[in-house]
Design an enzyme around this catalytic site. Structure first.
Site, mmCIF file in Angstrom:
data_model
loop_
_atom_site.group_PDB
_atom_site.id
_atom_site.type_symbol
_atom_site.label_atom_id
_atom_site.label_comp_id
_atom_site.label_asym_id
_atom_site.label_seq_id
_atom_site.Cartn_x
_atom_site.Cartn_y
_atom_site.Cartn_z
ATOM 1 N N GLU A 52 4.758 19.718 36.709
ATOM 2 C CA GLU A 52 4.109 19.295 35.476
ATOM 3 C C GLU A 52 5.053 18.434 34.625
ATOM 4 O OE1 GLU A 52 2.651 23.612 36.148
ATOM 5 O OE2 GLU A 52 4.310 22.325 36.761
ATOM 6 N N GLU B 272 9.201 37.521 68.151
ATOM 7 C CA GLU B 272 9.015 37.195 69.559
ATOM 8 C C GLU B 272 9.281 38.406 70.438
ATOM 9 O OE1 GLU B 272 10.869 33.823 71.228
ATOM 10 O OE2 GLU B 272 9.871 32.389 69.930
ATOM 11 N N PRO C 9 5.709 43.689 73.782
ATOM 12 C CA PRO C 9 4.472 44.299 73.305
ATOM 13 C C PRO C 9 4.678 45.522 72.419
ATOM 14 C CG PRO C 9 4.769 44.642 75.669
ATOM 15 C CD PRO C 9 5.778 43.635 75.257
#
Length: 339
Positions: free
Chosen positions: A55, A270, A273
């Site tokens: 702004e 990464e 499972p």
């Protein structure tokens, strides 16, 4: 209600916001100042910590008193606190802005409330214009600000039938070179990358971001390991250019808060499972990146294990936000439905 012209200008403000640093501690914000006759008289964006907010940057382009009675279109609710710079609310009021249109509400405990203060000062204020688009753009910053933890992305590569390895355990390479290069680029765009101790002990990953020739990229993610088992002194992680962080993984929400305190705002998981499923089960995943190879493997080497779903009615539904071909593979980017 925001006019069509104001919505167009909000998209322009979003374009300006994209000029800011993608991995700074502050949000990327853009602002457009429009005169009462609809002419753009100032544009600005936040260039990083310690620099003028969007702004103020936009107002600095206007001639003296030109902003009096004008409208400010800004992607994030104007801040209402003093940090390295003063409150944007004060700058807008001092300039004589008559109307403020913003997209996303500032979630900060200290910085929020700008819209309310502007209204109380007689400014016409409208929020929520293109909010979903701007929230998506702010992604990582917005997650961290709202939840006080890193934005969590899980990634896996699998065959079309959801297998991450063949029956004998071999997994190099399910996907092609293009997908692997793309994944390394994503690594470099996150503050940290994480696996579990099981992956460390089995695969001995380096967790670095590299180019197709194997050279380290300029931006590297901090390596993070979840689990209590000791990491061998000769592990390749010990050679990572950034210091390793290990958390015990017993309370994932607490671990994420700890990582946030260490300056981690985006976490790329990464792991295997077990770790990925734990994050999914805990509801702590903000986005998914899945590389699908046009191959079928069968067997039980699946990408996810138990995620707390007992029936189809309990399925964790996702929204596909992008599909991109990476060589012969497809990269799917998804987010939990409703976020």
């Amino acid at each position: 209600m925001a006019s069509q012209r104001e919505q167009q200008l909000m998209r322009r403000a979003l374009e300006l916001a994209a000029n800011g640093p993608a991995r700074g501690v502050n949000p990327r914000v853009g602002c457009v100042i429009v005169s009462p006759d609809g002419t753009i008289i100032g544009e600005g964006w936040h260039r990083g910590a310690g620099t003028p907010h969007a702004e103020v940057a936009a107002l600095s382009q206007t001639a003296p008193d030109a902003a009096r009675g004008a409208t400010a279109i800004v992607t994030l609710e104007p801040c209402n606190h003093t940090g390295r710079t003063g409150p944007c609310v004060d700058a807008l009021l001092d300039a004589g802005i008559a109307r403020v249109v913003y997209a996303s509400t500032d979630p900060g405990g200290d910085s929020s409330g700008g819209g309310t203060r502007l209204r109380e000062s007689g400014v016409d204020v409208e929020g929520g214009v293109l909010e979903s688009e701007v929230d998506a753009f702010l992604g990582t910053w917005m997650t961290t600000a709202r939840l006080a933890r890193p934005h969590v992305t899980v990634k896996w590569a699998s065959s079309l039938d959801g297998r991450t390895a063949a029956a004998d355990g071999t997994s190099q390479w399910i996907t092609g070179a293009e997908s692997r290069a793309d994944a390394h680029l994503l690594r470099s765009q996150h503050d940290a990358i994480a696996v579990g101790t099981g992956t460390v002990l089995t695969d001995d990953p380096s967790l670095t971001a590299r180019d197709s020739a194997g050279a380290l990229l300029a931006e590297q993610p901090v390596p993070v390991v979840f689990g209590t088992r000791a990491i061998p002194g000769g592990a390749r992680l010990r050679q990572h250019p950034l210091p390793l962080i290990q958390v015990d993984g017993r309370d994932l929400a607490a671990d994420l808060r700890l990582l946030r305190e260490r300056g981690i705002r985006s976490l790329f998981i990464e792991g295997g499972p077990t770790l990925v499923s734990a994050f999914v089960r805990a509801g702590l995943v903000d986005s998914y990146v899945v590389y699908l190879a046009p191959a079928l493997l069968g067997g039980d080497r699946v990408a996810l294990t138990d995620i707390g779903v007992a029936s189809i009615d309990e399925a964790r539904r996702l929204t596909i936000t992008d599909i991109t071909l990476t060589g012969d593979d497809a990269r799917l980017t998804l987010s939990p439905k409703g976020r």
